[in-house]
Scaffold this motif. Structure first.
Motif, PDB file in Angstrom:
ATOM      1  N   THR A  48       0.870  -1.164   0.000  1.00 36.29           N
ATOM      2  CA  THR A  48       0.000   0.000   0.000  1.00 36.29           C
ATOM      3  C   THR A  48       0.912   1.220   0.000  1.00 36.29           C
ATOM      4  O   THR A  48       1.888   1.264   0.740  1.00 36.29           O
ATOM      5  CB  THR A  48      -0.895   0.016   1.256  1.00 36.29           C
ATOM      6  OG1 THR A  48      -1.763  -1.121   1.193  1.00 36.29           O
ATOM      7  CG2 THR A  48      -1.726   1.279   1.342  1.00 36.29           C
ATOM      8  N   ARG A  49       0.596   2.164  -0.843  1.00 35.34           N
ATOM      9  CA  ARG A  49       1.385   3.394  -0.875  1.00 35.34           C
ATOM     10  C   ARG A  49       0.447   4.575  -0.693  1.00 35.34           C
ATOM     11  O   ARG A  49      -0.765   4.438  -0.819  1.00 35.34           O
ATOM     12  CB  ARG A  49       2.190   3.511  -2.166  1.00 35.34           C
ATOM     13  CG  ARG A  49       1.366   3.550  -3.414  1.00 35.34           C
ATOM     14  CD  ARG A  49       2.209   3.556  -4.679  1.00 35.34           C
ATOM     15  NE  ARG A  49       2.800   2.255  -4.899  1.00 35.34           N
ATOM     16  CZ  ARG A  49       3.911   2.043  -5.568  1.00 35.34           C
ATOM     17  NH1 ARG A  49       4.565   3.042  -6.098  1.00 35.34           N
ATOM     18  NH2 ARG A  49       4.390   0.839  -5.732  1.00 35.34           N
ATOM     19  N   SER A  50       1.017   5.697  -0.390  1.00 37.62           N
ATOM     20  CA  SER A  50       0.205   6.909  -0.296  1.00 37.62           C
ATOM     21  C   SER A  50       0.802   7.963  -1.210  1.00 37.62           C
ATOM     22  O   SER A  50       1.983   7.932  -1.536  1.00 37.62           O
ATOM     23  CB  SER A  50       0.115   7.419   1.144  1.00 37.62           C
ATOM     24  OG  SER A  50       1.356   7.924   1.571  1.00 37.62           O
ATOM     25  N   VAL A  51      -0.059   8.874  -1.616  1.00 36.35           N
ATOM     26  CA  VAL A  51       0.346   9.989  -2.458  1.00 36.35           C
ATOM     27  C   VAL A  51      -0.110  11.275  -1.772  1.00 36.35           C
ATOM     28  O   VAL A  51      -1.280  11.419  -1.409  1.00 36.35           O
ATOM     29  CB  VAL A  51      -0.277   9.891  -3.864  1.00 36.35           C
ATOM     30  CG1 VAL A  51       0.103  11.107  -4.709  1.00 36.35           C
ATOM     31  CG2 VAL A  51       0.137   8.609  -4.556  1.00 36.35           C
ATOM     32  N   ILE A  52       0.829  12.182  -1.605  1.00 43.19           N
ATOM     33  CA  ILE A  52       0.530  13.501  -1.052  1.00 43.19           C
ATOM     34  C   ILE A  52       0.479  14.470  -2.223  1.00 43.19           C
ATOM     35  O   ILE A  52       1.385  14.493  -3.056  1.00 43.19           O
ATOM     36  CB  ILE A  52       1.627  13.952  -0.064  1.00 43.19           C
ATOM     37  CG1 ILE A  52       1.734  12.987   1.117  1.00 43.19           C
ATOM     38  CG2 ILE A  52       1.356  15.376   0.407  1.00 43.19           C
ATOM     39  CD1 ILE A  52       2.928  13.256   2.020  1.00 43.19           C
ATOM     40  N   GLU A  53      -0.588  15.249  -2.287  1.00 41.87           N
ATOM     41  CA  GLU A  53      -0.673  16.240  -3.353  1.00 41.87           C
ATOM     42  C   GLU A  53      -1.438  17.462  -2.883  1.00 41.87           C
ATOM     43  O   GLU A  53      -2.068  17.453  -1.821  1.00 41.87           O
ATOM     44  CB  GLU A  53      -1.302  15.653  -4.605  1.00 41.87           C
ATOM     45  CG  GLU A  53      -2.718  15.164  -4.426  1.00 41.87           C
ATOM     46  CD  GLU A  53      -3.247  14.540  -5.715  1.00 41.87           C
ATOM     47  OE1 GLU A  53      -3.112  15.170  -6.771  1.00 41.87           O
ATOM     48  OE2 GLU A  53      -3.794  13.443  -5.636  1.00 41.87           O
ATOM     49  N   GLY A  54      -1.370  18.499  -3.689  1.00 45.24           N
ATOM     50  CA  GLY A  54      -2.113  19.723  -3.384  1.00 45.24           C
ATOM     51  C   GLY A  54      -1.686  20.365  -2.086  1.00 45.24           C
ATOM     52  O   GLY A  54      -2.514  20.942  -1.374  1.00 45.24           O
ATOM     53  N   VAL A  80       5.573   6.527   0.679  1.00 48.61           N
ATOM     54  CA  VAL A  80       4.862   7.786   0.483  1.00 48.61           C
ATOM     55  C   VAL A  80       5.465   8.453  -0.747  1.00 48.61           C
ATOM     56  O   VAL A  80       6.674   8.592  -0.849  1.00 48.61           O
ATOM     57  CB  VAL A  80       5.001   8.724   1.695  1.00 48.61           C
ATOM     58  CG1 VAL A  80       4.266  10.040   1.456  1.00 48.61           C
ATOM     59  CG2 VAL A  80       4.513   8.064   2.968  1.00 48.61           C
ATOM     60  N   GLN A  81       4.596   8.847  -1.669  1.00 50.86           N
ATOM     61  CA  GLN A  81       5.037   9.490  -2.898  1.00 50.86           C
ATOM     62  C   GLN A  81       4.449  10.886  -2.980  1.00 50.86           C
ATOM     63  O   GLN A  81       3.394  11.154  -2.423  1.00 50.86           O
ATOM     64  CB  GLN A  81       4.538   8.717  -4.129  1.00 50.86           C
ATOM     65  CG  GLN A  81       4.982   7.313  -4.192  1.00 50.86           C
ATOM     66  CD  GLN A  81       4.380   6.563  -5.375  1.00 50.86           C
ATOM     67  OE1 GLN A  81       4.854   5.526  -5.684  1.00 50.86           O
ATOM     68  NE2 GLN A  81       3.337   7.045  -6.019  1.00 50.86           N
ATOM     69  N   LEU A  82       5.141  11.753  -3.696  1.00 52.13           N
ATOM     70  CA  LEU A  82       4.583  13.039  -4.059  1.00 52.13           C
ATOM     71  C   LEU A  82       5.305  13.520  -5.294  1.00 52.13           C
ATOM     72  O   LEU A  82       6.378  13.043  -5.626  1.00 52.13           O
ATOM     73  CB  LEU A  82       4.672  14.061  -2.921  1.00 52.13           C
ATOM     74  CG  LEU A  82       6.039  14.421  -2.331  1.00 52.13           C
ATOM     75  CD1 LEU A  82       6.810  15.391  -3.205  1.00 52.13           C
ATOM     76  CD2 LEU A  82       5.824  15.037  -0.963  1.00 52.13           C
ATOM     77  N   THR A  83       4.662  14.439  -5.984  1.00 50.75           N
ATOM     78  CA  THR A  83       5.323  15.102  -7.100  1.00 50.75           C
ATOM     79  C   THR A  83       5.249  16.597  -6.851  1.00 50.75           C
ATOM     80  O   THR A  83       4.370  17.081  -6.139  1.00 50.75           O
ATOM     81  CB  THR A  83       4.660  14.782  -8.462  1.00 50.75           C
ATOM     82  OG1 THR A  83       3.310  15.243  -8.441  1.00 50.75           O
ATOM     83  CG2 THR A  83       4.703  13.293  -8.757  1.00 50.75           C
ATOM     84  N   ALA A 102      14.389  12.416  -4.590  1.00 51.28           N
ATOM     85  CA  ALA A 102      13.990  12.500  -6.001  1.00 51.28           C
ATOM     86  C   ALA A 102      14.548  11.267  -6.712  1.00 51.28           C
ATOM     87  O   ALA A 102      15.623  11.288  -7.281  1.00 51.28           O
ATOM     88  CB  ALA A 102      14.518  13.783  -6.630  1.00 51.28           C
ATOM     89  N   SER A 103      13.786  10.175  -6.686  1.00 50.04           N
ATOM     90  CA  SER A 103      14.277   8.884  -7.163  1.00 50.04           C
ATOM     91  C   SER A 103      13.726   8.475  -8.521  1.00 50.04           C
ATOM     92  O   SER A 103      14.232   7.533  -9.117  1.00 50.04           O
ATOM     93  CB  SER A 103      13.929   7.799  -6.144  1.00 50.04           C
ATOM     94  OG  SER A 103      12.526   7.709  -5.993  1.00 50.04           O
ATOM     95  N   HIS A 104      12.707   9.143  -8.996  1.00 52.98           N
ATOM     96  CA  HIS A 104      12.063   8.741 -10.245  1.00 52.98           C
ATOM     97  C   HIS A 104      11.837   9.955 -11.141  1.00 52.98           C
ATOM     98  O   HIS A 104      11.829  11.083 -10.670  1.00 52.98           O
ATOM     99  CB  HIS A 104      10.698   8.085  -9.972  1.00 52.98           C
ATOM    100  CG  HIS A 104      10.792   6.755  -9.320  1.00 52.98           C
ATOM    101  ND1 HIS A 104      11.207   6.587  -8.029  1.00 52.98           N
ATOM    102  CD2 HIS A 104      10.528   5.525  -9.791  1.00 52.98           C
ATOM    103  CE1 HIS A 104      11.188   5.305  -7.719  1.00 52.98           C
ATOM    104  NE2 HIS A 104      10.775   4.639  -8.783  1.00 52.98           N
ATOM    105  N   VAL A 105      11.609   9.697 -12.392  1.00 59.86           N
ATOM    106  CA  VAL A 105      11.209  10.738 -13.325  1.00 59.86           C
ATOM    107  C   VAL A 105       9.717  10.570 -13.552  1.00 59.86           C
ATOM    108  O   VAL A 105       9.254   9.481 -13.888  1.00 59.86           O
ATOM    109  CB  VAL A 105      11.968  10.607 -14.664  1.00 59.86           C
ATOM    110  CG1 VAL A 105      11.420  11.585 -15.687  1.00 59.86           C
ATOM    111  CG2 VAL A 105      13.457  10.812 -14.442  1.00 59.86           C
TER     112      VAL A 105
END
Length: 139
Positions: free
Chosen positions: A68-74, A106-109, A128-131
């Motif tokens: 399970t992963r989470s995404v933080i945005e906004g 936990v991911q975010l962009t 910053a591990s991915h493009v």
């Protein structure tokens, strides 16, 4: 709802993407977020004024051994609150809540032009591990 949208629109990128006058669109979006148990819209309030917000999405998956992963945005903090520690408090809450809900990642962009935001997230331990790639599906 208007105060959240105003925060989202309060920078050059947000001003180009958001339309605070289109209340019906945001009301519909809020109803969708509110009805989804994997979505958490967080609002920071100081003396009755909305001063910060973020959205945390919990996503079950098959990869990474069913992680399970989470995404933080906004993530947004009102101009006069920047530098107060509120952004750190919001993101720290999101990471802790992700852990509590069983996420292992936990991911975010952040837009490439937001160099200050990138430094902020790196100070909090993000790497910053991915493009990231995006495909707009607008008409």
């Amino acid at each position: 709802m208007g105060a959240i949208v105003a925060l989202l629109a309060d920078d050059p990128l947000g001003a180009a993407r958001e339309d605070p006058g289109d209340t019906q669109t945001y009301d519909t979006a809020y109803e969708r977020v509110e009805s989804d148990p994997g979505q958490h819209l967080v609002v920071a309030d100081r003396d009755g004024t909305v001063v910060g917000t973020l959205q945390l999405s919990i996503i079950p998956g098959m990869s990474r051994r069913g992680a399970t992963r989470s995404v933080i945005e906004g993530v947004r903090v009102a101009r006069d609150e920047r530098g107060s520690g509120l952004g750190t408090e919001l993101v720290t809450w999101a990471v802790d809540e992700s852990r509590r809900l069983g996420a292992t990642l936990v991911q975010l962009t952040s837009d490439a032009t937001r160099t200050d935001a990138r430094r902020f997230y790196e100070r909090l331990g993000f790497v910053a591990s991915h493009v990231g790639l995006k495909l707009a599906l607008d008409d």
